[in-house]
Design a protein around this motif. Sequence first.
Motif, PDB file in Angstrom:
ATOM      1  N   LYS A  64      36.941 -49.903 -24.238  1.00 32.67           N
ATOM      2  CA  LYS A  64      37.822 -49.626 -25.361  1.00 32.67           C
ATOM      3  C   LYS A  64      38.114 -48.144 -25.401  1.00 32.67           C
ATOM      4  N   ARG A  65      39.183 -47.781 -25.995  1.00 34.08           N
ATOM      5  CA  ARG A  65      39.630 -46.403 -26.014  1.00 34.08           C
ATOM      6  C   ARG A  65      39.079 -45.698 -27.245  1.00 34.08           C
ATOM      7  N   ALA A  66      38.606 -44.470 -27.046  1.00 32.78           N
ATOM      8  CA  ALA A  66      38.155 -43.634 -28.144  1.00 32.78           C
ATOM      9  C   ALA A  66      39.180 -42.538 -28.364  1.00 32.78           C
ATOM     10  N   LYS A  67      39.123 -41.899 -29.515  1.00 29.98           N
ATOM     11  CA  LYS A  67      40.106 -40.877 -29.851  1.00 29.98           C
ATOM     12  C   LYS A  67      39.997 -39.686 -28.907  1.00 29.98           C
ATOM     13  N   GLY A  68      41.125 -39.223 -28.422  1.00 29.30           N
ATOM     14  CA  GLY A  68      41.162 -38.068 -27.534  1.00 29.30           C
ATOM     15  C   GLY A  68      41.275 -36.778 -28.307  1.00 29.30           C
ATOM     16  N   LEU A  69      41.056 -35.684 -27.630  1.00 28.32           N
ATOM     17  CA  LEU A  69      41.113 -34.361 -28.233  1.00 28.32           C
ATOM     18  C   LEU A  69      42.173 -33.521 -27.521  1.00 28.32           C
ATOM     19  N   ALA A  70      42.785 -32.624 -28.253  1.00 33.75           N
ATOM     20  CA  ALA A  70      43.719 -31.677 -27.651  1.00 33.75           C
ATOM     21  C   ALA A  70      43.199 -30.276 -27.932  1.00 33.75           C
ATOM     22  N   ALA A  71      43.362 -29.385 -26.959  1.00 37.05           N
ATOM     23  CA  ALA A  71      42.848 -28.017 -27.099  1.00 37.05           C
ATOM     24  C   ALA A  71      43.846 -27.014 -26.538  1.00 37.05           C
ATOM     25  N   LYS A  72      43.822 -25.811 -27.104  1.00 34.20           N
ATOM     26  CA  LYS A  72      44.517 -24.671 -26.507  1.00 34.20           C
ATOM     27  C   LYS A  72      43.654 -24.186 -25.360  1.00 34.20           C
ATOM     28  N   LEU A  90      51.333 -29.814 -14.299  1.00 31.55           N
ATOM     29  CA  LEU A  90      50.454 -30.816 -14.862  1.00 31.55           C
ATOM     30  C   LEU A  90      49.306 -31.055 -13.898  1.00 31.55           C
ATOM     31  N   SER A  91      48.091 -30.954 -14.420  1.00 29.05           N
ATOM     32  CA  SER A  91      46.895 -31.235 -13.620  1.00 29.05           C
ATOM     33  C   SER A  91      46.104 -32.304 -14.342  1.00 29.05           C
ATOM     34  N   TYR A  92      45.420 -33.138 -13.590  1.00 25.88           N
ATOM     35  CA  TYR A  92      44.712 -34.271 -14.156  1.00 25.88           C
ATOM     36  C   TYR A  92      43.354 -34.384 -13.495  1.00 25.88           C
ATOM     37  N   PHE A  93      42.331 -34.648 -14.265  1.00 23.16           N
ATOM     38  CA  PHE A  93      41.045 -34.969 -13.653  1.00 23.16           C
ATOM     39  C   PHE A  93      40.345 -36.056 -14.443  1.00 23.16           C
ATOM     40  N   ILE A  94      39.408 -36.690 -13.766  1.00 20.43           N
ATOM     41  CA  ILE A  94      38.710 -37.828 -14.350  1.00 20.43           C
ATOM     42  C   ILE A  94      37.220 -37.706 -14.033  1.00 20.43           C
ATOM     43  N   THR A  95      36.386 -38.015 -15.013  1.00 20.14           N
ATOM     44  CA  THR A  95      34.947 -38.095 -14.798  1.00 20.14           C
ATOM     45  C   THR A  95      34.477 -39.458 -15.274  1.00 20.14           C
ATOM     46  N   SER A 148      31.421 -45.136 -19.203  1.00 17.07           N
ATOM     47  CA  SER A 148      32.345 -44.225 -19.876  1.00 17.07           C
ATOM     48  C   SER A 148      33.197 -43.499 -18.849  1.00 17.07           C
ATOM     49  N   VAL A 149      34.420 -43.204 -19.259  1.00 16.59           N
ATOM     50  CA  VAL A 149      35.359 -42.458 -18.425  1.00 16.59           C
ATOM     51  C   VAL A 149      36.054 -41.433 -19.306  1.00 16.59           C
ATOM     52  N   ILE A 169      44.669 -32.253 -22.890  1.00 15.86           N
ATOM     53  CA  ILE A 169      44.771 -33.470 -23.692  1.00 15.86           C
ATOM     54  C   ILE A 169      43.808 -34.479 -23.082  1.00 15.86           C
ATOM     55  N   SER A 170      42.832 -34.916 -23.874  1.00 13.93           N
ATOM     56  CA  SER A 170      41.769 -35.780 -23.368  1.00 13.93           C
ATOM     57  C   SER A 170      41.859 -37.176 -23.956  1.00 13.93           C
ATOM     58  N   ASP A 171      41.418 -38.143 -23.167  1.00 15.35           N
ATOM     59  CA  ASP A 171      41.212 -39.515 -23.625  1.00 15.35           C
ATOM     60  C   ASP A 171      39.845 -39.954 -23.128  1.00 15.35           C
ATOM     61  N   PHE A 172      39.169 -40.762 -23.900  1.00 19.06           N
ATOM     62  CA  PHE A 172      37.852 -41.253 -23.544  1.00 19.06           C
ATOM     63  C   PHE A 172      37.860 -42.770 -23.593  1.00 19.06           C
ATOM     64  N   TYR A 173      37.259 -43.387 -22.594  1.00 20.21           N
ATOM     65  CA  TYR A 173      37.183 -44.841 -22.529  1.00 20.21           C
ATOM     66  C   TYR A 173      35.721 -45.244 -22.415  1.00 20.21           C
ATOM     67  N   LEU A 174      35.334 -46.264 -23.156  1.00 16.44           N
ATOM     68  CA  LEU A 174      33.936 -46.704 -23.185  1.00 16.44           C
ATOM     69  C   LEU A 174      33.841 -48.192 -22.904  1.00 16.44           C
ATOM     70  N   HIS A 175      32.798 -48.572 -22.190  1.00 14.26           N
ATOM     71  CA  HIS A 175      32.508 -49.981 -21.964  1.00 14.26           C
ATOM     72  C   HIS A 175      32.102 -50.609 -23.297  1.00 14.26           C
ATOM     73  N   GLU A 176      32.363 -51.873 -23.468  1.00 14.34           N
ATOM     74  CA  GLU A 176      31.970 -52.562 -24.712  1.00 14.34           C
ATOM     75  C   GLU A 176      30.494 -52.364 -25.004  1.00 14.34           C
ATOM     76  N   ASP A 177      30.176 -52.286 -26.254  1.00 14.17           N
ATOM     77  CA  ASP A 177      28.813 -52.120 -26.754  1.00 14.17           C
ATOM     78  C   ASP A 177      28.246 -50.725 -26.528  1.00 14.17           C
ATOM     79  N   TYR A 178      29.032 -49.792 -26.033  1.00 14.39           N
ATOM     80  CA  TYR A 178      28.610 -48.405 -25.919  1.00 14.39           C
ATOM     81  C   TYR A 178      29.410 -47.591 -26.921  1.00 14.39           C
ATOM     82  N   ARG A 179      28.868 -46.457 -27.328  1.00 12.35           N
ATOM     83  CA  ARG A 179      29.599 -45.576 -28.244  1.00 12.35           C
ATOM     84  C   ARG A 179      29.164 -44.146 -27.968  1.00 12.35           C
TER      85      ARG A 179
END
Length: 119
Positions: A1-9, A23-28, A54-55, A70-80
């Motif tokens: 499920k998707r969690a709220k992302g953050l934006a930063a200067k 535009l640059s993109y990375f994933i962990t 988590s991603v 600009i960040s987005d976070f994704y979590l497996h079900e039952d994780y937070r």
Amino acid sequence: KRAKGLAAKLTGPAVNDENPVILSYFITATDSKGYINLSKKRINLESSLKNVISVSCVFMVFYEDRAVSISDFYLHEDYRYNLNDQYENFRFQGNVYRTDYPFGWGITKAFQYLKKEIN
């Protein structure tokens, strides 16, 4: 499920390039053993991400002399998340960019900042 992302200067040197927008993109990703090394040459990205818990996906947008993340976070079900993950800095083209997370910032404010509509 998707969690709220953050934006930063992002604060750091301007990117010298012919293009006005970069535009640059990375994933962990994390599994039950910890971080997954997604930079291996022979890694199958799809199968590596299939069982993660988590991603974190981050876009860095550079426009003229300004930059945001600009960040987005994704979590497996039952994780937070126990904490709201915020990166302290990013590396791009050998430079370090410090982050500042203004209160109430989302994607709209990030792009207003890039277009110099707000500071």
